[in-house]
Design an enzyme around this catalytic site. Structure first.
Site, short mmCIF file in Angstrom:
data_model
loop_
_atom_site.label_atom_id
_atom_site.label_comp_id
_atom_site.label_asym_id
_atom_site.label_seq_id
_atom_site.Cartn_x
_atom_site.Cartn_y
_atom_site.Cartn_z
N CYS A 234 -7.35 -4.92 15.19
CA CYS A 234 -8.11 -4.93 16.42
C CYS A 234 -8.17 -3.51 16.98
CB CYS A 234 -7.53 -5.84 17.50
SG CYS A 234 -7.47 -7.57 17.04
N ARG B 35 -10.55 -1.03 12.20
CA ARG B 35 -9.31 -1.75 12.53
C ARG B 35 -9.50 -3.27 12.52
NH1 ARG B 35 -5.62 1.87 15.00
NH2 ARG B 35 -4.42 0.07 15.59
N TRP C 227 -9.87 -8.51 14.73
CA TRP C 227 -9.45 -9.03 13.42
C TRP C 227 -8.68 -10.30 13.75
CZ3 TRP C 227 -4.92 -10.18 10.74
CH2 TRP C 227 -5.06 -10.31 9.35
N ASN D 223 -4.52 -6.35 21.71
CA ASN D 223 -4.23 -6.17 20.29
C ASN D 223 -2.76 -6.55 20.10
OD1 ASN D 223 -3.95 -5.30 17.63
ND2 ASN D 223 -3.66 -3.16 18.21
N GLU E 22 -1.94 0.37 -8.53
CA GLU E 22 -2.82 0.83 -7.46
C GLU E 22 -4.29 0.57 -7.85
OE1 GLU E 22 -2.77 1.50 -4.52
OE2 GLU E 22 -4.47 2.78 -4.08
N LYS F 217 -6.93 -1.61 -5.61
CA LYS F 217 -8.17 -1.00 -5.12
C LYS F 217 -9.38 -1.83 -5.54
CE LYS F 217 -7.41 1.38 -2.78
NZ LYS F 217 -6.31 2.05 -2.14
N GLU G 63 -9.52 -5.23 -3.63
CA GLU G 63 -9.79 -5.22 -2.19
C GLU G 63 -11.21 -4.84 -1.83
OE1 GLU G 63 -7.64 -2.46 0.32
OE2 GLU G 63 -7.47 -1.02 -1.29
N HIS H 95 3.25 -11.19 -23.87
CA HIS H 95 4.22 -12.20 -23.42
C HIS H 95 3.55 -13.24 -22.53
CE1 HIS H 95 7.48 -10.15 -25.37
NE2 HIS H 95 7.00 -9.01 -24.87
N LYS I 239 -7.82 -1.93 8.69
CA LYS I 239 -6.91 -0.83 8.48
C LYS I 239 -5.80 -0.96 9.53
CE LYS I 239 -7.24 3.73 6.76
NZ LYS I 239 -7.14 3.51 5.32
#
Ligand code: F6R
Length: 604
Positions: free
Chosen positions: A2, A27, A74, A98, A477, A481, A484, A500, A599
């Protein structure tokens, strides 16, 4: 999570708020709203969607009103609906919030609020309580209300009968404020105010702020007026704009060489790492027997790259912990453990709580943080600020590579202090680190090949990254990436582990990206590649070799510059970032604002 902004001053509030919300949108972006306080009344605009939709909603409002608050959401409590969007109005009070009020259900029962509430949010409960306690004295009402709240909150509040004033208070959730020529502004972070000033202060917890057009009064809960320390930043509004790039993420990928130069240069003295200017005492390195790295997501992956280096080069044990797990553990750390905390925002709640826990075990905390004055930076014993500038895209890129660079600097300093490296070795290492920006610049030239690969990946629901050692860590990573921002399901596998179980998922044309930059295990990875190729995978091979001798082992080849094994991380980082970026772009997605994400994760 938020974004909140409040403005009162000598210009129309609507423009300041909408422009500020656009900058804060990273945000959270499922709904947005604004309240303008005019003489004797409040005008409310709110709706689901982006800030652009809010702009459309209030396009016909030409109010000269100079005081207002705005919010970009958010969702946590209550679905994404117009009514759940902030601000929330209750009688005389309107507010934005927030954070999370953990005891809101209990408060609804205790104060008989059920019939009054129109939304499903925890935030509206706070508005209702303030309205109950408000009898003309805003400060008294705020004090009574916040005494009842448990949880994290950053609140901006306006009262119908108090024109031109905004009141604010916070616990945990971030908020900064500033007074400038145009008036007083309060916001979740600096990006919203940087167009006006580079100077600001961090709102102290449990202090009440009164913002008016001629300044900000800060008082503690006993009524003592305080003057918070004024901080300043070394970036400006152009750093928070796209600068001709289609998305912030691409701009930030290309900013990495400078971000690394800016981060390492001030810490290199006579060819050796030196943290004197940061006030970091060598004692913490001399005394540590073990290192514990705590972080979330991409920042944690940067910590894993650091672990790989420290264990390989210095043979000091390093444990990397997911902050949200660590904070509820009985961790095995003590005063001989150095805790290294990594965070771009410096506000991630799990990382912050893990840091506090580590301190209770007597461990010294050194944090690597990008946002100056952030909570994690303030709570740490020592801070090494990265100088990546503002990172706006939700997917972290430049913050990651500067964190890796910072970990490398720290590793080298530890090596020197503990005499695990000679001065000559340290000098050589630092000189290689200084070439990291060039490695990145060289790798950025592969954009066209990466776009071709991205066009193939976008056709598949799954993709796999394989590698060994450092390459496996980079794969973690890479998978994050890709997931997302392109919504392609991706997994990273230690190449030797595939058979395996997971090799069952490798069928015709499934993309397998093999990072094979570690010479010591190169042939082993090539054998693993043959295994997936034999099952029809579409293989992309990332190596230091100029040419691949056997064309049958891969469909695409991306070459990274020939550097020593630990420095391939900088090249691989750029490749994995561009793979995710171009896949998302090829799918026509909003790269900077992936669904469900935000974020700066300030809620658990
Ligand atoms: C992924 C990403 C996140 C963050 C994580 C930690 O691209 O950005 O995984 O790395 O939320 O955030 P900070 O570094 O702000 O603590």
């Amino acid at each position: 999570m938020c974004g909140i902004i409040g403005f009162t001053g000598n210009m129309p509030a609507k423009d300041v708020i909408l422009n500020g919300l656009e900058r804060l949108e990273y945000r959270g972006y499922d709904s947005a709203g604004m309240a303008l306080l005019e003489d004797g009344g409040i005008t409310l605009f709110k709706r689901t969607g982006k800030v652009a939709d809010l702009r459309t909603l209030c396009a016909n409002d030409n109010s000269p009103c100079t005081c207002g608050i705005g919010h970009t959401r958010w969702a946590t409590h209550g679905g994404v609906t117009d009514v759940n969007a902030h601000p929330h109005l209750a009688g005389n009070v309107v507010l934005i919030h927030n954070g999370i009020i953990e005891n809101y259900r209990q408060l609804i029962v205790e104060y008989g609020l059920a019939d009054k509430l129109v939304s499903e949010t925890d935030s509206e409960v706070v508005a209702q309580l303030l309205n109950i306690f408000y009898d003309g004295d805003p400060i008294a009402a705020i004090k009574k209300t916040i005494k009842l709240l448990s949880g994290a909150f950053a609140l901006c509040i306006m009262f119908k009968d108090i024109p031109g004033k905004i009141f604010a208070i916070r616990n945990v959730s971030p908020m900064i404020a500033t007074s400038c020529e145009q008036g007083s502004i309060i916001a979740s972070d600096l990006t919203a105010v940087i167009a006006f000033t580079k100077e600001y202060f961090v709102v102290p917890e449990y202090h009440i702020l009164t913002l008016s057009d001629d300044g900000i009064v800060v008082e503690d809960l006993k009524g003592n007026v305080t003057k918070p320390e004024i901080l300043s930043v070394n970036w400006d509004i152009t750093d928070a704009q796209k600068g001709g790039y289609p998305f912030f993420m691409l701009k930030e990928i290309f900013e990495q060489p400078d971000a690394i130069r800016n981060t390492i240069a001030p810490r290199i003295e006579n060819g050796l790492p030196d943290f004197t200017e940061d006030g970091i005492n060598d004692d913490i390195f001399a005394h540590c027997k073990r290192i514990c790295v705590v972080a979330c997501g991409t920042a944690m992956h940067a910590g894993m790259v650091g672990k790989n280096l420290i264990e390989e080069k210095l043979r000091i044990p390093v444990q990397v912990e997911i902050a949200s797990e660590f904070r509820y553990k009985n961790p095995i750390i003590d005063e001989n453990t150095l805790t290294i905390v990594l965070s771009q925002s410096g506000e991630t709640i799990d990382t912050l709580e893990a840091l506090k826990l580590a301190k209770t075990f007597g461990s010294k905390v050194l944090s690597i943080v990008n946002v100056k004055g952030s909570t994690i930076a303030r709570e740490s014993d020592y801070v090494l600020y990265t100088h990546a500038g503002p990172e706006i895209a939700v997917a972290s890129t430049k913050a990651y590579t500067v964190q890796v660079a910072a970990m490398y600097l720290i590793a080298c300093r530890i090596g020197l202090v503990k005499a695990l490296m000679t001065e000559g070795e340290a000098r050589q290492f630092i000189s290689k680190l200084q070439s990291a920006p060039n490695i990145i610049e060289e790798t950025l030239k592969h954009a066209d090949t990466i776009k071709r690969v991205a066009n193939q990946i976008k056709l598949s629901p799954d993709a796999f990254y394989i590698g060994r050692g450092l390459d496996y860590v980079m794969g973690l990573e890479a998978a994050l990436k890709l997931k997302e921002i392109s919504y392609v399901h991706a997994e990273a596998y230690a190449a030797g582990e595939l058979k395996h179980g997971t090799i069952a998922l490798i069928t015709e044309n499934v993309p397998v990206i093999a990072f094979a930059t570690q010479e010591k295990v190169y042939e082993k990875v090539v054998s693993n590649i043959r295994e997936v190729k034999a099952r029809g995978a579409y293989v992309v091979l990332v190596t230091m070799d100029e040419a691949v001798n056997d064309p049958n082992i891969c469909d695409q080849h991306i070459r990274v510059p020939r550097v020593s094994s630990e420095f391939t991380a900088f090249a691989t980082a750029v490749i994995l970032q561009m793979l995710a970026y171009y896949t998302s772009e090829a799918k026509g997605l909003d790269v900077d604002k992936p669904r469900n994400l935000a974020k700066s994760v300030t809620v658990e």
